[in-house]
Motif scaffolding. Structure first.
Motif, PDB file in Angstrom:
ATOM      1  N   ILE A  90     165.503  -5.894   9.643  1.00  0.00           N
ATOM      2  CA  ILE A  90     165.271  -4.045  11.117  1.00  0.00           C
ATOM      3  C   ILE A  90     166.271  -4.670  11.837  1.00  0.00           C
ATOM      4  O   ILE A  90     167.353  -4.004  13.305  1.00  0.00           O
ATOM      5  CB  ILE A  90     164.691  -3.119  10.731  1.00  0.00           C
ATOM      6  CG1 ILE A  90     164.296  -2.749   9.657  1.00  0.00           C
ATOM      7  CG2 ILE A  90     165.609  -1.750  11.738  1.00  0.00           C
ATOM      8  CD1 ILE A  90     163.046  -2.365   9.233  1.00  0.00           C
ATOM      9  N   ARG A  94     170.288  -3.002  13.650  1.00  0.00           N
ATOM     10  CA  ARG A  94     169.596  -2.169  14.231  1.00  0.00           C
ATOM     11  C   ARG A  94     170.143  -2.231  15.180  1.00  0.00           C
ATOM     12  O   ARG A  94     170.892  -3.565  16.349  1.00  0.00           O
ATOM     13  CB  ARG A  94     168.431  -1.386  14.061  1.00  0.00           C
ATOM     14  CG  ARG A  94     167.756  -1.536  15.125  1.00  0.00           C
ATOM     15  CD  ARG A  94     166.504  -1.000  15.485  1.00  0.00           C
ATOM     16  NE  ARG A  94     165.462  -1.493  16.366  1.00  0.00           N
ATOM     17  CZ  ARG A  94     164.640  -1.130  17.138  1.00  0.00           C
ATOM     18  NH1 ARG A  94     164.189   0.035  15.849  1.00  0.00           N
ATOM     19  NH2 ARG A  94     163.756  -0.921  17.771  1.00  0.00           N
TER      20      ARG A  94
ATOM     21  N   GLU B 137     162.925   3.247  19.689  1.00  0.00           N
ATOM     22  CA  GLU B 137     162.626   2.269  18.685  1.00  0.00           C
ATOM     23  C   GLU B 137     162.448   0.825  19.500  1.00  0.00           C
ATOM     24  O   GLU B 137     162.398   0.151  19.175  1.00  0.00           O
ATOM     25  CB  GLU B 137     164.598   1.348  19.910  1.00  0.00           C
ATOM     26  CG  GLU B 137     165.845   2.435  19.893  1.00  0.00           C
ATOM     27  CD  GLU B 137     166.952   2.538  20.369  1.00  0.00           C
ATOM     28  OE1 GLU B 137     166.603   2.149  21.545  1.00  0.00           O
ATOM     29  OE2 GLU B 137     167.884   2.341  19.769  1.00  0.00           O
ATOM     30  N   ASP B 144     165.052   3.157  12.632  1.00  0.00           N
ATOM     31  CA  ASP B 144     166.563   2.273  12.312  1.00  0.00           C
ATOM     32  C   ASP B 144     167.370   3.609  13.142  1.00  0.00           C
ATOM     33  O   ASP B 144     167.544   4.031  12.002  1.00  0.00           O
ATOM     34  CB  ASP B 144     167.222   1.722  11.484  1.00  0.00           C
ATOM     35  CG  ASP B 144     168.491   0.945  11.501  1.00  0.00           C
ATOM     36  OD1 ASP B 144     168.868   1.167  13.106  1.00  0.00           O
ATOM     37  OD2 ASP B 144     168.793   0.322  10.931  1.00  0.00           O
TER      38      ASP B 144
END
Lengths: 181, 218
Positions: A90, A94, B137, B144
């Motif tokens: 991830i 991302r 985040e 995501d």
């Protein structure tokens, strides 16, 4: 007149037969001795190997029970590893959207007002209006130096209102997220 | 005499052949099988010994803390309520309003690894929305953010976020006893360090009201 008695031919078959049986006995004896030695070796090896197997089994079951006793640690480690793999994936793939938003906003000059910003993994879209053509030209010029991050820049729509305001829509196709990884 | 010798010889050969077929051949096969087994078990024992020394070298307390941290980052199941609670808290902290929150979790029981898609609409100032993005985040569970659509009207930012939250459930059994114990790579250690800097909120899910309302309240 002479009469000779020949004894040799009558003895010959008896000698041959005895020789044959003697040879059979000799070969048989050797084969039997080897056979016995082989059986003895087999039995001894079998005993030794059974003993080793028993000892090994005991050792293996001892180590296995120790591992079973440490199952909690193993479970934690497996869980840690599995989840970390997912987390690494991830974090590695991302797009940091806040960073991207700040970057896009840094191009907005005075005289430009943005009505919509669209951010995705490899794409950014900006819609808004520019007070005049000069401001719009300056705004668009900035992206000329950004070809590395946004190789494809498309002005998808541009209209001029009666007041002389320019409405625009700009698409930035980027590889920013991939390059930063 | 000659006939007897021949008969004895034939009987002896036949006897030995039968003995070999009935006893020696199976015994030899058995010994060979045991030897093969023994070799395999010796290799297995070595693997088990390596595994046990790896297990013994792990500190259970540290391992529990690390596992707890990654469990917060990538939960075992579909923890959409935790994500909702987190986002509400983050929004409150940044002075942003959560206008809507959409998720379709489907079957609640997560049997394997997967992800859950969410859509959140926010309303707030430019800084508020930006800070919200930054905080989201850097919060656990990991999300995501796939897409952000921001529309502005004067100073008010309306943001629609499409994001994914990941989950990973372990199999019920650990597998073979002699399976190799996975070790963390240097990159995974770094990720672990990064995760420890992320914020997480304690789980605090308010249960929905149950039963009939009290008709005697004034």
């Amino acid at each position: 007149m002479q009469f000779g008695i020949n004894l040799v031919p009558t003895q010959e078959p008896v000698l041959k037969e005895e020789k044959f049986w003697r040879r059979i006995k000799l070969v048989g004896g050797i084969v039997l001795s080897v056979y016995i030695v082989f059986i003895a070796a087999l039995l001894i090896f079998s005993l030794l190997i059974s003993d080793s197997e028993k000892k090994l089994k005991q050792e293996v079951s001892g180590v296995e029970s120790q591992i079973k006793g440490l199952a909690k640690k193993e479970n934690l480690q497996m869980s840690l590893k599995g989840r970390l793999e997912t987390a690494s994936k991830i974090l590695g793939t991302r797009t940091e959207q806040k960073e991207l938003l700040s970057r896009v906003q840094s191009f907005i000059l005075p005289g430009i007002s943005v009505s919509e910003i669209n951010l995705a993994a490899e794409k950014a879209g900006i819609s808004g209006e520019a007070q005049d053509a000069k401001v719009l030209a300056d705004f668009l010029d900035q992206f000329e130096n950004q070809k590395n991050d946004w190789p494809v820049i498309k002005l998808t729509s541009l209209t001029r209102t009666q007041k002389g305001i320019y409405n625009f829509s700009l698409d930035l196709n980027s590889v920013i997220s991939n390059e930063k990884k | 005499m000659k006939k007897n010798k021949s008969l004895l010889f034939i009987l002896l050969v036949a006897g030995l052949s039968i003995f070999t077929w009935a006893f020696i051949w199976p015994k030899t096969n058995q010994v060979l099988r045991v030897k093969k087994n023994l070799d395999q078990e010796t290799v297995r024992l070595e693997r088990l010994k390596v595994k046990i020394s790896s297990l013994k070298s792990l500190n259970e307390f540290e391992l529990s803390q690390r596992a707890e941290l990654v469990l917060k980052a990538v939960p075992a199941g579909k923890k959409f309520l935790e994500v909702l609670v987190n986002f509400n808290k983050l929004a409150n902290n940044q002075g942003v309003a959560v206008e809507s929150f959409r998720v379709m979790p489907g079957e609640l029981e997560a049997t394997q690894a997967g992800k859950l898609a969410f859509t959140v609409s926010l309303l707030g100032s430019q800084d508020g929305v930006k800070n919200f993005l930054a905080e989201a985040e850097k919060s656990l569970p990991l999300v995501d953010i796939k897409n952000v659509k921001i529309t502005t009207e004067k100073d008010v930012f309306q943001a629609e976020l499409n994001f994914e939250n990941y989950f990973f459930s372990l199999p019920a059994t650990l597998g073979k006893l002699d399976s190799v114990l996975p070790k963390l790579t240097a990159d995974e250690e770094k990720v672990l360090g990064r995760l420890s800097e992320f914020t997480s909120f304690p789980a605090e899910i308010v249960p929905p009201p149950m039963g009939k309302p009290n008709p005697f309240t004034f």
